[in-house]
Design a protein around this motif. Structure first.
Motif, short mmCIF file in Angstrom:
data_model
loop_
_atom_site.label_atom_id
_atom_site.label_comp_id
_atom_site.label_asym_id
_atom_site.label_seq_id
_atom_site.Cartn_x
_atom_site.Cartn_y
_atom_site.Cartn_z
N UNK A 144 0.78 -1.21 0.05
CA UNK A 144 -0.13 -0.05 0.08
C UNK A 144 0.74 1.17 0.01
N UNK A 145 1.91 1.19 0.87
CA UNK A 145 2.89 2.41 0.63
C UNK A 145 3.32 2.58 -0.69
N UNK A 146 4.05 1.66 -1.38
CA UNK A 146 4.41 1.65 -2.69
C UNK A 146 3.27 1.96 -3.63
N UNK A 147 2.08 1.80 -3.53
CA UNK A 147 1.11 2.15 -4.46
C UNK A 147 0.98 3.82 -4.38
N UNK A 148 1.18 4.31 -3.27
CA UNK A 148 1.08 5.77 -3.40
C UNK A 148 1.99 6.49 -3.95
N UNK A 149 3.15 5.94 -4.20
CA UNK A 149 4.47 6.43 -5.29
C UNK A 149 3.66 6.54 -6.64
N UNK A 150 3.09 5.56 -7.09
CA UNK A 150 2.54 5.51 -8.61
C UNK A 150 1.03 5.79 -8.63
N UNK A 151 0.59 6.26 -7.55
CA UNK A 151 -0.82 6.76 -7.51
C UNK A 151 -1.96 5.78 -7.83
N UNK A 152 -1.66 4.50 -7.06
CA UNK A 152 -2.36 3.46 -7.39
C UNK A 152 -3.07 3.08 -6.20
N UNK A 153 -3.19 3.83 -5.12
CA UNK A 153 -3.70 3.28 -4.02
C UNK A 153 -5.09 2.92 -3.73
N UNK A 154 -5.78 3.79 -4.52
CA UNK A 154 -7.28 3.39 -4.53
C UNK A 154 -7.35 1.89 -5.27
#
Length: 235
Positions: free
Chosen positions: A127-137
């Motif tokens: 989830x932390x990594x997904x914030x970098x590529x804007x794929x958190x949702x």
């Protein structure tokens, strides 16, 4: 049906089955094959990596297991998933929390339920990594949409504020959607403020987990230690 057609027709003729009975037989085989493939897909996507049976759960290892035997066996009917109930398994490392969670997870796969097994840190790192590529949702949905989420090893490492907030988002969303989670932890609720950044976040998470939950406390020595001594003293 196509793979078994000739053999089935030949056997049906030998047994004097009617056309209707033969067609029903073929349809039953097709349905069973589809069910088997669906279960295999559920298992592969679950990341359980094992298909343990309750027969391998040693209830006699410690009184906390034997005293909870009926409650544990009732979990296998999966009614807790239908009711959106959470399971919180608390105990020291090696007492069988992960093993029990996988037994229940595999039973849910066999019932064609969508299951996901993950450690707490692995989930939060993704989830932390997904914030970098804007794929958190999109990534959050991977953890909030399964009928059963098994989150293993909560409390082995303390979480910072960002990780704690992400964990809260997962639990809060699943709570609002009445989806069941299994949490395994070596940390009692009273100490969650030490692993979930602060007591405010810890209380918010614990309240949502406990509101509709079953809590299991496992005691005794590590099973890994016990396996080195096959005849441990009774407790």
């Amino acid at each position: 049906m196509s793979h078994r057609l000739e053999a089935t027709l030949s056997e049906a003729a030998g047994n004097n089955l009617s056309a209707a009975a033969t067609l029903e037989w073929l349809a039953d085989m097709e349905l069973e094959a589809r069910r088997g493939r669906a279960i295999e897909r559920r298992f592969k996507c679950s990341k359980l990596q094992a298909q343990p049976s309750i027969d391998a759960f040693h209830f006699a290892h410690h009184k906390s297991r034997s005293q909870s035997k009926n409650r544990i066996l009732r979990l296998l009917d999966l009614s807790f998933i239908a009711n959106g109930t959470n399971l919180v398994l608390i105990g020291n490392p090696g007492v069988g929390k992960t093993f029990l969670s996988k037994i229940v997870g595999w039973r849910a796969c066999q019932s064609n339920q969508r299951v996901l097994f993950t450690t707490a840190m692995d989930m939060l790192n993704h989830l932390l990594a997904s914030q970098v590529d804007h794929s958190l949702v999109r990534k959050l949905k991977a953890y909030t949409e399964p009928a059963l989420l098994i989150c293993d090893e909560l409390g082995y490492l303390a979480l910072d504020q960002q990780s704690s907030n992400l964990f809260y988002q997962v639990i809060s969303t699943r709570h609002s959607q009445k989806r069941s989670s299994i949490i395994t932890t070596n940390t009692p609720f009273s100490d969650w403020g030490n692993i979930l950044f602060n007591t405010t976040i810890a209380t918010a998470i614990a309240d949502r987990l406990v509101e509709n939950s079953e809590i299991f406390l496992f005691g005794g020595d590590s099973l890994r230690k016990a396996n080195k001594n096959p005849n441990p003293p009774a407790e």
